[in-house]
Design an enzyme around this catalytic site. Structure first.
Site, PDB file in Angstrom:
ATOM      1  N   HIS A 396     -41.200 -31.660  26.558  1.00  0.00           N
ATOM      2  CA  HIS A 396     -41.364 -32.144  25.183  1.00  0.00           C
ATOM      3  C   HIS A 396     -41.953 -33.539  25.123  1.00  0.00           C
ATOM      4  O   HIS A 396     -42.297 -34.030  24.042  1.00  0.00           O
ATOM      5  CB  HIS A 396     -40.012 -32.106  24.461  1.00  0.00           C
ATOM      6  CG  HIS A 396     -40.118 -31.825  22.997  1.00  0.00           C
ATOM      7  ND1 HIS A 396     -41.317 -31.725  22.335  1.00  0.00           N
ATOM      8  CD2 HIS A 396     -39.152 -31.605  22.057  1.00  0.00           C
ATOM      9  CE1 HIS A 396     -41.114 -31.481  21.055  1.00  0.00           C
ATOM     10  NE2 HIS A 396     -39.795 -31.394  20.857  1.00  0.00           N
ATOM     11  N   ASP A 400     -45.796 -30.712  22.057  1.00  0.00           N
ATOM     12  CA  ASP A 400     -45.086 -30.658  20.781  1.00  0.00           C
ATOM     13  C   ASP A 400     -44.635 -29.228  20.505  1.00  0.00           C
ATOM     14  O   ASP A 400     -45.195 -28.255  21.043  1.00  0.00           O
ATOM     15  CB  ASP A 400     -45.994 -31.127  19.648  1.00  0.00           C
ATOM     16  CG  ASP A 400     -46.362 -32.603  19.773  1.00  0.00           C
ATOM     17  OD1 ASP A 400     -45.559 -33.348  20.373  1.00  0.00           O
ATOM     18  OD2 ASP A 400     -47.443 -32.996  19.294  1.00  0.00           O
TER      19      ASP A 400
END
Length: 425
Positions: A396, A400
């Site tokens: 992450h 995204d």
């Protein structure tokens, strides 16, 4: 008679140190030239170290789990002739006496410690003869231990017929466990198992991965068209001698190749080496697909290289070859490194959903769950259809949620309409 020092060899590929995974001989054993005497771990590959000469084992460097630098003393043999101890540089010769000094008169007699500039891992052992195995740990090669695990056997109950009581493959194959005793009894046994070798490598990598923020996306895929195509191709392959049987993995490999062509940032490594400046993303044109494979020794990840250049049959054959090499412990270091994105699957044991952990420094991993018949809404009613969930995890820091979802939806589209896997437009 003389003393021959066996040192940790240079295994190549820039390896500076190795971990002792297992001793294959013990002090007092007679070893032949080229006979394996120790198994060491480098990354996720186990390498057996042979004796360059014949002799009798005098001492081993340290217990399994110890990390030694290349060039450090591994073992001492008593050999015919002068051996090679006299050729050892004085600064590293274990039997060299300490330099005389008044302050050392009251100190116990022991070898001079190496200069501070020497790396700690490279210091040769000057200790007296030590056992080459953990107490109560039978002597056996890694492949023999793997066979015993497969059969659910305890090596401590098997009598070895090899040199020094070493357990051979034939000992395991011919062993018949005693019949279980009737009645229920309390089991008060406690066993402590050192976390070494491959298990420690896995532990270290999983620990490192917990520092990376993961995002996992689970999507349901209807695979009736894919399963129909796979069955027809396998029926055709059955008529051709030597043709590889198609599992689900070759189709997934092809789908990943197509999906990362649209999102090359997911076929990448996230690098954070502080010595080379700010963090950066290294994107690859080649798709080197890691195939997480369970082996008797633990989880390893052989690499399907250049998946983008392989046909479906070639992919199936290479995956089967790599899996066999990994489970047999014969996969090379090159075959176990260099992946750019990974598939992980529990096969028929797969659950409804999983949460795969990244294979660092990669930024994406695709988890495959089992196919099961589930109700599927057709628009007018429910029908039983073969369904499968994909569980995909992403780094992450660089991926995204939206980008991860786009990637997963592209995989779903390709698998639900498998003709798209072979479309050129």
């Amino acid at each position: 008679m003389g003393v021959y020092l066996i040192r940790v060899p240079d295994i190549g590929e820039g390896i500076a140190e190795t971990e002792i995974a297992e001793w294959l001989v013990a002090p007092g054993d007679l070893v032949a030239e080229d006979q394996p005497v120790a198994a060491v771990m480098t990354d996720k590959a186990t390498v057996e170290i042979p004796a360059p000469v014949a002799g009798r084992v005098i001492a081993c460097a340290a217990a399994p789990g110890t990390v030694l630098a290349v060039g450090a003393e591994l073992m001492r043999l008593e050999v015919e002739g002068a051996g090679n101890a006299d050729a050892t540089p004085p600064a590293t010769r274990p039997e060299a006496p300490p330099a005389p000094a008044p302050a050392s008169a009251a100190a116990p007699a022991r070898p001079e410690p190496p200069p501070p500039s020497r790396p700690a891992a490279a210091q040769p052992s000057a200790a007296p003869a030590q056992p080459c195995a953990i107490p109560d740990r039978p002597l056996a090669a890694p492949s023999v231990r793997a066979l015993a695990r497969e059969r659910g056997l305890d090596l401590r109950q098997i009598t070895g017929t090899g040199p020094g009581g070493r357990i051979l493959r034939t000992d395991v194959e011919s062993f018949e466990p005693a019949a279980a005793r009737g009645g229920r009894r309390r089991n008060l046994s406690v066993e402590e198992i050192p976390v070494i070798g491959l298990r420690r490598k896995i532990s270290d990598r999983m620990q490192a991965a917990t520092a990376v923020p993961h995002i996992t996306i689970v999507e349901e895929v209807e695979v009736s068209a894919l399963e129909t195509l796979r069955a027809r191709l396998n029926a055709r392959a059955a008529a051709r001698p030597g043709a590889a049987r198609l599992t689900l993995l070759p189709f997934l490999a092809r789908a990943i190749v197509c999906a990362v062509a649209d999102q090359p940032g997911l076929n990448a490594h996230h690098l954070t080496d502080a010595t080379q400046g700010p963090a950066r993303l290294r994107r690859f044109g080649a798709v080197h697909l890691g195939i997480a494979t369970q082996t008797p020794s633990g989880l390893v990840v052989p690499v399907l290289r250049h998946a983008e250049a392989l046909g479906l049959g070639e992919t199936a054959a290479e995956i089967a070859r790599l899996a066999e090499a990994a489970r047999g412990g014969t996969a090379t270091r090159e075959e176990l490194s260099g992946s750019t994105i990974t598939i992980t699957s529990l096969g028929a044991l797969g659950a409804i959903a999983t949460t795969p952990i990244l294979n660092l420094p990669e930024v994406a991993i695709i988890g495959v769950n089992r196919i099961a018949q589930r109700p599927f809404w057709t628009g007018t009613g429910f029908e039983p259809r073969p369904m499968m969930n994909l569980s995909c995890s992403f780094d992450h820091r660089v991926v995204d949620g939206w980008d991860g979802a786009v990637f997963v939806q592209r995989l779903r589209e390709l698998l639900e309409t498998p003709a798209l896997l072979f479309a050129e437009v």
